[in-house]
Design an enzyme around this catalytic site. Structure first.
Site, PDB file in Angstrom:
ATOM      1  N   CYS A  11     128.007  27.346   3.426  1.00 44.39           N
ATOM      2  CA  CYS A  11     127.456  28.000   2.108  1.00 44.39           C
ATOM      3  C   CYS A  11     128.565  28.772   1.665  1.00 44.39           C
ATOM      4  O   CYS A  11     129.631  29.577   2.249  1.00 44.39           O
ATOM      5  CB  CYS A  11     126.283  28.713   2.507  1.00 44.39           C
ATOM      6  N   CYS A  85     124.001  24.747  -1.735  1.00 46.79           N
ATOM      7  CA  CYS A  85     124.697  25.678  -2.635  1.00 46.79           C
ATOM      8  C   CYS A  85     125.747  25.053  -3.349  1.00 46.79           C
ATOM      9  O   CYS A  85     126.387  25.895  -3.975  1.00 46.79           O
ATOM     10  CB  CYS A  85     125.213  26.701  -1.564  1.00 46.79           C
ATOM     11  N   CYS A  89     132.519  20.032   1.808  1.00 49.51           N
ATOM     12  CA  CYS A  89     133.396  20.144   2.951  1.00 49.51           C
ATOM     13  C   CYS A  89     134.509  18.946   2.883  1.00 49.51           C
ATOM     14  O   CYS A  89     134.173  17.791   2.265  1.00 49.51           O
ATOM     15  CB  CYS A  89     132.851  19.791   4.364  1.00 49.51           C
TER      16      CYS A  89
END
Length: 137
Positions: A11, A85, A89
């Site tokens: 997040c 959010c 990645c």
């Protein structure tokens, strides 16, 4: 998946949802799963209301600190879970990527965080069933 799967919760600030998720997974799965959490722009501290919400269920995250997301953390994880959010990645082959749509607890009181905490627990319980179920002996 290896004998001991590893999960990374991501997040942006690594101060609320990802910290609660990591704590739930550690609490519920114990040493059956390796747990990490991180964020692309980590905050200075974990959200105090998230700390209080977790304390209410007997889990202490007051000593946790937000950590920066690294490619290495993703590379070392089998499952990478973003928390709704908008954070992303690095993508590596063979990893499983999930996005859990959860409200942002930032700036909210503990009464508003309780439903988020409980939703995270439900998601974590489902994840455990998939990646590290308890096997009868």
């Amino acid at each position: 998946m290896p004998d001991k799967p590893s999960v990374l919760f991501v997040c942006v600030h690594n101060a609320g949802r990802s910290q609660m998720a990591a704590a739930w997974l550690t609490h519920l799965a114990g040493d059956r799963v390796e747990v990490r959490s991180a964020g692309s722009h980590p905050g200075d501290t974990v959200n105090p209301a998230a700390v209080e919400a977790m304390r209410e269920v007997g889990i202490d995250i007051s000593a946790e600190t937000p950590k920066v997301l690294t490619a290495e953390a993703v590379r070392e994880s089998d499952v990478c879970i973003t928390m709704g959010c908008g954070d992303t990645c690095p993508v590596f082959p063979g990893k499983r990527y999930l996005d859990w749509k959860l409200e942002d607890p930032a700036g909210r009181g503990v009464e508003s965080i309780r439903p988020i905490r409980d939703a995270i627990r439900n998601l974590v319980e489902g994840l455990i069933e998939e990646i590290a179920p308890v096997t009868p002996e």
